[in-house]
Design a protein around this motif. Structure first.
Motif, PDB file in Angstrom:
ATOM      1  N   ASP A 143       0.833  -1.197   0.000  1.00 32.05           N
ATOM      2  CA  ASP A 143       0.000   0.000   0.000  1.00 32.05           C
ATOM      3  C   ASP A 143       0.872   1.253   0.000  1.00 32.05           C
TER       4      ASP A 143
ATOM      5  N   ARG B 225      -8.680  12.534   1.212  1.00 31.67           N
ATOM      6  CA  ARG B 225      -9.773  11.694   1.711  1.00 31.67           C
ATOM      7  C   ARG B 225      -9.780  10.342   1.031  1.00 31.67           C
ATOM      8  N   ASP B 226      -9.394  10.332  -0.262  1.00 31.14           N
ATOM      9  CA  ASP B 226      -9.414   9.085  -1.007  1.00 31.14           C
ATOM     10  C   ASP B 226      -8.370   8.107  -0.465  1.00 31.14           C
ATOM     11  N   VAL B 227      -7.361   8.632   0.211  1.00 27.97           N
ATOM     12  CA  VAL B 227      -6.356   7.777   0.839  1.00 27.97           C
ATOM     13  C   VAL B 227      -6.795   7.441   2.265  1.00 27.97           C
ATOM     14  N   LEU B 228      -7.381   8.416   2.941  1.00 26.49           N
ATOM     15  CA  LEU B 228      -7.761   8.208   4.340  1.00 26.49           C
ATOM     16  C   LEU B 228      -8.900   7.204   4.509  1.00 26.49           C
ATOM     17  N   VAL B 229      -9.705   6.973   3.466  1.00 26.46           N
ATOM     18  CA  VAL B 229     -10.771   5.971   3.597  1.00 26.46           C
ATOM     19  C   VAL B 229     -10.247   4.550   3.409  1.00 26.46           C
ATOM     20  N   THR B 230      -9.006   4.407   2.951  1.00 30.21           N
ATOM     21  CA  THR B 230      -8.446   3.066   2.784  1.00 30.21           C
ATOM     22  C   THR B 230      -7.935   2.581   4.146  1.00 30.21           C
ATOM     23  N   PRO B 231      -7.695   1.276   4.266  1.00 28.69           N
ATOM     24  CA  PRO B 231      -7.203   0.784   5.571  1.00 28.69           C
ATOM     25  C   PRO B 231      -5.722   1.086   5.805  1.00 28.69           C
ATOM     26  N   MET B 232      -5.144   2.001   5.045  1.00 35.00           N
ATOM     27  CA  MET B 232      -3.712   2.300   5.227  1.00 35.00           C
ATOM     28  C   MET B 232      -3.461   2.930   6.593  1.00 35.00           C
TER      29      MET B 232
ATOM     30  N   ALA C  17       2.474   1.700  -3.314  1.00 33.10           N
ATOM     31  CA  ALA C  17       1.491   2.147  -4.304  1.00 33.10           C
ATOM     32  C   ALA C  17       1.295   3.654  -4.194  1.00 33.10           C
ATOM     33  N   LEU C  18       1.196   4.153  -2.957  1.00 34.76           N
ATOM     34  CA  LEU C  18       1.030   5.598  -2.770  1.00 34.76           C
ATOM     35  C   LEU C  18       2.262   6.337  -3.288  1.00 34.76           C
TER      36      LEU C  18
END
Lengths: 301, 284
Positions: free
Chosen positions: B3, B92-99, B6-7
């Motif tokens: 993850d 937000r699109d990153v913060l909603v992931t389980p990262m 990927a970021l």
């Protein structure tokens, strides 16, 4: 059947402004639920807490039995935000691959799930294009594909059709309902169009941080819609005499008589009693839009 | 781990596909080199004893110093993505992931690191080419050591700058901070003016900046050969004072750093900023 989302006594304030004032509701698994309210009603705040983007002040939110802040909950949710959030310089496929990997998918899983997400949202034809070159409708499709890339059980959409033309709105809507019916995905979406909510299984109406009504669209219509008849009399006094004689409440405005009805069929005896005294008339079923304005208190403003 | 990578990949792609930001990152490197060649070079050479080869030594000295600050001055472009993500709410699109918060920080740091490495590599190639053409003595071991040193240099630059900028919520604040930092770091690390010419207080502040230590290490690896060449047979007192004044050897309150202790210092400060960076990622 399990509940997808349970919200209990949820409260959230920002700088002294109470955006959500003790909201409770549930979303059934497999349902298509519309979360309806005017702008600033607290919809987005509630959604943000469910997606763990915001921390509530008090209350409990669980998603498929897990606390909303847990990693399991985040894995179970796919979100489509109101504004486009994918990277303009990346192609749609690259965007999906990157996002999918953020959910910990392996290379093989990723390849399969990206293709599947592109397919179910009809995004295949523009998958190789950079996101910023897409049209509004294509972007929305790509956004939905992004939300589906990790195989969520719950799809949350924040005003998915805002800013789209009516035709594109329709096709996006069809895609969402197909995902609900054919893939069994639980869908929760926010909208401020009552018209969109009529296709939902359940409607939750929120205004000024509180839930003001809930039910199926049919229940809401029965409960809150008022039917009415308007007529242009040939002779106003004669019509008024008859209406008073029948004990029917009415009001007149610029020579037009308006009569409230509890159901449209009640118009029949009135019309027959007024035989020959009316120039034109109209009997209308109340629309959910009117009911919505009535419920949220926007109508009187 | 996937993850985070990927970021990082996403950030690097966003950065390199935006050609104007790559261009301006490169410009910042080229401008500092031009600034030196056009204005500072003659002044610095005439300030030192007129020994044969002094001009080449000063060239190697300044270029290795620039290598020390490049990760700081070029990471603006890479970190810009992060600040814009936050300003546009795209995070937000990153913060909603389980990262995990640390993985998100790691993703941004890795991409900044990669950009810092790429820019350092370009600067090193240009520097070695220039020094080689002008006949400055270089050793293969020295150049290889420089390449290896680029890793901790880019790592500490990207982590520290990430930590400093990770709380900013406006692009204006970000670019303002970057301009300030870029100018300041050049002076603090003794790139434009030798350490020895600065007042003592400034020297102490300068020594606390990891980039000063990296600059010193780069001077030893890249300009070391030229130094030995120029001062061969010179009295050891003279060599020692040159090494101190020009920041080959650095000391803080009487403690003399050697390459090992400098490295420990850089890594310790970097670790501290990493902790600050991870703590900075809290959900609003």
């Amino acid at each position: 059947m399990m509940t997808a989302i349970v919200v209990e006594e949820l409260r959230k304030s920002y700088d002294g402004f109470e955006a959500v004032k003790g909201v409770s509701f549930t979303v059934r698994e497999g349902s298509f639920t519309a979360f309806l309210g005017p702008n600033g009603a607290g919809k987005s705040t509630t959604i943000s807490i469910i997606c763990s983007l915001l921390q509530q002040d008090s209350g409990r939110v669980s998603v498929f039995g897990n606390d909303a802040s847990s990693l399991e909950s985040r894995r179970a949710i796919g979100v489509v935000f109101q504004d486009p959030l994918l990277d303009g310089m990346l192609t749609v496929r690259e965007n999906l691959e990157v996002r999918g990997a953020m959910y910990g998918l392996s290379k093989d899983e990723l390849r399969h799930s990206v293709e599947k997400a592109l397919e179910v949202t009809d995004s295949m034809e523009f998958a190789g294009q950079r996101y910023r070159t897409l049209s509004g409708g294509q972007r929305r499709r790509a956004d939905i594909a992004r939300a589906l890339v990790h195989g969520p059980r719950l799809l949350i959409l924040d005003e998915p059709t805002s800013g789209l033309d009516p035709r594109t709105r329709r096709t996006i809507w069809d895609t969402i309902s197909r995902l609900n019916r054919e893939q069994g995905l639980t869908v929760l979406l926010t909208t401020h169009y009552m018209e969109e909510a009529t296709d939902a299984d359940d409607v939750i109406i929120i205004a000024k941080g509180e839930i003001v009504a809930r039910g199926t669209p049919a229940q809401l219509r029965d409960e809150y819609c008022t039917d009415s008849m308007t007529l242009v009399p040939a002779n106003l006094q004669a019509v008024e005499r008859i209406l008073e004689g029948m004990g029917v409440a009415y009001d007149t405005d610029k020579g037009v008589v308006r009569i409230g009805l509890s159901r449209t069929a009640d118009a029949v005896p009135i019309i027959s009693a007024l035989q020959g005294m009316v120039e034109s008339l109209e009997v209308r079923s109340g629309t959910l839009d009117e009911a919505f304005l009535e419920i949220t208190g926007e109508g009187s403003e | 781990m996937n993850d985070m990578l990927a970021l990082a990949k996403r950030n690097v792609l966003c950065y390199f596909r935006d050609r104007s930001s790559v261009f301006f990152s490169l410009m910042s490197v080229i401008i500092v080199i031009l600034l030196y060649l056009l204005f500072l070079r003659d002044m610095l050479i005439s300030a030192n004893p007129p020994i044969d080869g002094m001009d080449r030594l000063v060239d190697a000295w300044v270029l290795s110093g620039i290598l020390g600050i490049i990760p700081v001055t070029t990471c603006a472009g890479a970190l810009q993505t992060m600040v814009e993500d936050r300003v546009n709410g795209r995070d937000r699109d990153v913060l909603v992931t389980p990262m995990k918060a640390s993985a998100i920080a790691g993703g941004y740091i890795i991409s900044t690191f990669i950009v810092g490495m790429a820019m350092s590599a370009i600067a090193l190639v240009l520097s070695v080419a220039y020094l080689g053409m002008t006949g400055c003595p270089l050793s293969v071991a020295g150049v290889l050591t420089t390449v290896v040193l680029m890793i901790p240099s880019a790592l500490s630059g990207s982590i520290i700058m990430y930590a400093i900028t990770s709380r900013l919520r406006s692009t204006g604040a970000f670019s303002g901070l970057f301009v300030t930092m870029s100018v300041l770091i050049g002076f603090l690390a003794g790139i434009y003016m030798p350490m020895g010419t600065m007042p003592e207080g400034m020297q102490i502040v300068g020594m606390l900046v990891p980039a000063s230590h990296m600059a010193s290490l780069f001077r030893q690896s890249l300009a070391g050969e030229a130094l030995n060449d120029v001062f061969s047979g010179a009295p050891s007192e003279m060599v020692k004072s040159f090494r101190t004044d020009m920041g080959f050897d650095i000391s803080l309150m009487g403690f003399e750093f050697d390459p090992f202790t400098s490295m420990v210092f850089v890594l310790a400060v970097t670790a501290l900023f990493f902790i600050i960076a991870v703590m900075g990622i809290r959900r609003r």
